[in-house]
Enzyme design. Sequence first.
Site, mmCIF file in Angstrom:
data_model
loop_
_atom_site.group_PDB
_atom_site.id
_atom_site.type_symbol
_atom_site.label_atom_id
_atom_site.label_comp_id
_atom_site.label_asym_id
_atom_site.label_seq_id
_atom_site.Cartn_x
_atom_site.Cartn_y
_atom_site.Cartn_z
ATOM 1 N N PHE A 156 44.925 -28.480 -162.050
ATOM 2 C CA PHE A 156 43.994 -28.140 -160.956
ATOM 3 C C PHE A 156 44.630 -27.269 -159.889
ATOM 4 O O PHE A 156 43.933 -26.609 -159.130
ATOM 5 C CB PHE A 156 43.448 -29.434 -160.317
ATOM 6 C CG PHE A 156 44.400 -30.104 -159.352
ATOM 7 C CD1 PHE A 156 44.533 -29.636 -158.049
ATOM 8 C CD2 PHE A 156 45.184 -31.182 -159.743
ATOM 9 C CE1 PHE A 156 45.421 -30.243 -157.161
ATOM 10 C CE2 PHE A 156 46.074 -31.788 -158.873
ATOM 11 C CZ PHE A 156 46.194 -31.305 -157.580
ATOM 12 N N LYS A 180 41.133 -24.016 -171.555
ATOM 13 C CA LYS A 180 40.458 -25.178 -170.964
ATOM 14 C C LYS A 180 41.099 -25.426 -169.597
ATOM 15 O O LYS A 180 42.123 -26.077 -169.471
ATOM 16 C CB LYS A 180 40.591 -26.435 -171.836
ATOM 17 C CG LYS A 180 39.498 -27.428 -171.507
ATOM 18 C CD LYS A 180 39.896 -28.834 -171.200
ATOM 19 C CE LYS A 180 40.940 -29.215 -170.265
ATOM 20 N NZ LYS A 180 40.515 -29.469 -168.860
ATOM 21 N N GLU A 183 39.008 -29.425 -165.108
ATOM 22 C CA GLU A 183 37.582 -29.636 -164.829
ATOM 23 C C GLU A 183 37.312 -29.760 -163.325
ATOM 24 O O GLU A 183 36.165 -29.710 -162.892
ATOM 25 C CB GLU A 183 37.078 -30.878 -165.593
ATOM 26 C CG GLU A 183 37.677 -32.225 -165.177
ATOM 27 C CD GLU A 183 39.050 -32.532 -165.771
ATOM 28 O OE1 GLU A 183 39.784 -31.595 -166.139
ATOM 29 O OE2 GLU A 183 39.399 -33.730 -165.849
ATOM 30 N N CYS A 288 53.716 -27.178 -158.116
ATOM 31 C CA CYS A 288 54.780 -27.719 -158.976
ATOM 32 C C CYS A 288 56.144 -27.235 -158.506
ATOM 33 O O CYS A 288 57.165 -27.776 -158.895
ATOM 34 C CB CYS A 288 54.551 -27.289 -160.408
ATOM 35 S SG CYS A 288 54.576 -25.516 -160.565
ATOM 36 N N GLU A 386 56.829 -38.130 -158.356
ATOM 37 C CA GLU A 386 56.215 -36.881 -157.885
ATOM 38 C C GLU A 386 54.980 -37.283 -157.084
ATOM 39 O O GLU A 386 54.025 -37.831 -157.638
ATOM 40 C CB GLU A 386 55.797 -36.007 -159.074
ATOM 41 C CG GLU A 386 55.153 -34.707 -158.615
ATOM 42 C CD GLU A 386 54.583 -33.855 -159.733
ATOM 43 O OE1 GLU A 386 54.015 -34.392 -160.694
ATOM 44 O OE2 GLU A 386 54.714 -32.616 -159.637
HETATM 45 P P1 NAD Z 1 47.026 -33.342 -165.300
HETATM 46 O O1 NAD Z 1 48.152 -33.579 -166.235
HETATM 47 O O2 NAD Z 1 46.253 -34.514 -164.811
HETATM 48 O O3 NAD Z 1 45.935 -32.369 -165.977
HETATM 49 C C1 NAD Z 1 46.315 -31.164 -166.592
HETATM 50 C C2 NAD Z 1 45.311 -30.833 -167.695
HETATM 51 O O4 NAD Z 1 45.324 -31.893 -168.659
HETATM 52 C C3 NAD Z 1 43.886 -30.701 -167.195
HETATM 53 O O5 NAD Z 1 43.272 -29.616 -167.849
HETATM 54 C C4 NAD Z 1 43.246 -32.033 -167.576
HETATM 55 O O6 NAD Z 1 41.874 -31.914 -167.877
HETATM 56 C C5 NAD Z 1 44.020 -32.440 -168.804
HETATM 57 N N1 NAD Z 1 44.161 -33.909 -168.906
HETATM 58 C C6 NAD Z 1 44.193 -34.808 -167.900
HETATM 59 N N2 NAD Z 1 44.338 -36.064 -168.387
HETATM 60 C C7 NAD Z 1 44.415 -35.937 -169.727
HETATM 61 C C8 NAD Z 1 44.580 -36.890 -170.792
HETATM 62 N N3 NAD Z 1 44.698 -38.197 -170.562
HETATM 63 N N4 NAD Z 1 44.628 -36.418 -172.053
HETATM 64 C C9 NAD Z 1 44.520 -35.107 -172.308
HETATM 65 N N5 NAD Z 1 44.355 -34.170 -171.345
HETATM 66 C C10 NAD Z 1 44.309 -34.572 -170.058
HETATM 67 O O7 NAD Z 1 47.600 -32.472 -164.080
HETATM 68 P P2 NAD Z 1 46.857 -32.044 -162.747
HETATM 69 O O8 NAD Z 1 46.686 -33.237 -161.891
HETATM 70 O O9 NAD Z 1 45.676 -31.210 -163.064
HETATM 71 O O10 NAD Z 1 47.964 -31.060 -162.111
HETATM 72 C C11 NAD Z 1 49.043 -31.518 -161.337
HETATM 73 C C12 NAD Z 1 50.287 -31.678 -162.178
HETATM 74 O O11 NAD Z 1 50.601 -30.445 -162.831
HETATM 75 C C13 NAD Z 1 51.509 -32.014 -161.361
HETATM 76 O O12 NAD Z 1 52.255 -32.979 -162.039
HETATM 77 C C14 NAD Z 1 52.263 -30.707 -161.277
HETATM 78 O O13 NAD Z 1 53.661 -30.813 -161.071
HETATM 79 C C15 NAD Z 1 51.970 -30.132 -162.613
HETATM 80 N N6 NAD Z 1 52.178 -28.691 -162.638
HETATM 81 C C16 NAD Z 1 53.284 -28.235 -163.268
HETATM 82 C C17 NAD Z 1 53.539 -26.886 -163.286
HETATM 83 C C18 NAD Z 1 54.766 -26.347 -163.962
HETATM 84 O O14 NAD Z 1 54.866 -25.145 -164.050
HETATM 85 N N7 NAD Z 1 55.671 -27.152 -164.447
HETATM 86 C C19 NAD Z 1 52.655 -25.993 -162.660
HETATM 87 C C20 NAD Z 1 51.520 -26.505 -162.044
HETATM 88 C C21 NAD Z 1 51.295 -27.877 -162.033
#
Ligand code: NAD
Length: 501
Positions: A156, A180, A183, A288, A386
């Site tokens: 997000f 994808k 959402e 991140c 985190e």
């Molecule tokens: P998230 O892991 O909750 O979601 C990421 C994606 O995975 C979304 O598209 C979501 O729909 C999907 N998703 C969520 N739960 C799922 C499940 N149980 N099974 C399968 N798919 C699922 O992450 P977020 O809250 O959207 O983003 C924040 C996180 O992303 C933080 O931990 C941040 O550090 C990380 N991030 C990392 C980087 C990097 O470059 N390393 C960059 C940006 C964000």
Amino acid sequence: MNKPAELQLATVPVWINGKAVVPQGRMGDVYNPATGQVSKRVPLCGEKEIDAAVQAACTALPEWRDASILRRARVMQRFLALLQKHQGEIAARITQEHGKTLPDAMGSVQRGIEVVEFACGIPQLLKGEYSENVGTAVDTHSVRQPVGVCAGITPFNFPAMVPLWMFPMAIACGNTFILKPSEKVPSASILMAELFKEAGLPDGVFNVVHGDKEAVDAILNHPAINAVSFVGSTPIAKYIYETCAKNGKRVQALGGAKNHAVVLPDADMEFTADALIGAAYGSAGERCMAISAVVAVGNSADPLISLLKKKATAIKVGPGDQDGVEMGPLVSAEHRDKVLGFVNKGVAEKAKVVLDGRNHGMKEGYFLGTTLFDNVTRDMEVYKNEIFGPVLVVLRVDSLEKAIELVNSNPYANGTAIFTASGGAARRFENEVQVGMVGVNVPIPVPVAFYSFGGWKNSLFGDLHVHGMEGVKFYTRTKVVTTRWPHQDTPSAGLNMPTLG
Ligand code: NAD
């Protein structure tokens, strides 16, 4: 029963085969985090919609992979111009759904656009190797061919930039793509899909679907998807990596972070405090590459903390689209409550509260103020997790050696920075620290698009980082061709291992 307010809400479509479609089925809510109100609906796709997107991508693949590299580059150039023209509109959608300030959203779109600039150079980037006479009258060359149908699953916090790390590189390399996005922030991706079509991209080459775990699982289990790029939290990154590996897909899965800034006593404290304030509280800490832990070495701690307190107190919190606001809300009520829970935990585990973000005065929306904890130790929950919010913790150590040991013992390893006037100390830090991206007096060392972005350890599962040459490698497979045009005097190969000479 009809709910008139809901009936007026727009639904964000999916984008399949060059068309916007609203599928039937499960729907989710998209919020404006500054008000806490639902602003749109979003379809939560399942196997049927994912399969429709995959079929479109499979159908478009043969023509696109064989399109000349120059044609692909020219589509990319037109896409670049359209992204620049519509940068403000993309940023506005980000602020509406994510909550970050408009200037911050503009900056993040700019960093994404820079990947498209890099992808415009694809004719140069895809050049292979050629060796004449590897054996007598035998030549060898290598080519980089597209992997096929690729998918991207994104978080997000960067609704445009993180998708732009992926799909322009994949498509420039001759692949077709299914995105994808999160959402929670689905609209920016649809605008980018419209612009890509306007740039001349054939239908089916780029598709956008929405959804949650159900959509993700349909992607991970679809036999016609060859490669998956993921960016998100560490537990999901690990799940994506393991599932893709089991299903025989190429995968890169970038995870979460706890980024440390090490501050030595010889650093310029005013400069350092300014840098840390931006890196800790910019985008309400939902980056991140945010700095979430400061490691204050020796007597740097007291002057640094008093500057941090003064500057963090002055940050103007409010809706991201208002002039002069520096920090917007968190993305959702659920996430705000999670961050608040960590602030409560920090107080309970006796970290010293320098600034308490629970006192902020915003009446609606998902706001929190800036929190600063001192005297944090490595066993505390506020250090181990985190938090992904406007919470900065300070740990005190007495030497550079101990600071490096602390950074290296953390399971996350996305980014880190050192603040110092000493070239020797900076060099030692750069050399010994086990982290993927390092800044020297640079708090958020996000590499430019012609280098690669990625962490180590629990911040990345897989071998290759995103964009830069590593992106080209991820989205292509190498083929090595050995050629002989037989003369009458060349001996026949026989049954032994060919030695060519
Ligand atoms: P998230 O892991 O909750 O979601 C990421 C994606 O995975 C979304 O598209 C979501 O729909 C999907 N998703 C969520 N739960 C799922 C499940 N149980 N099974 C399968 N798919 C699922 O992450 P977020 O809250 O959207 O983003 C924040 C996180 O992303 C933080 O931990 C941040 O550090 C990380 N991030 C990392 C980087 C990097 O470059 N390393 C960059 C940006 C964000």
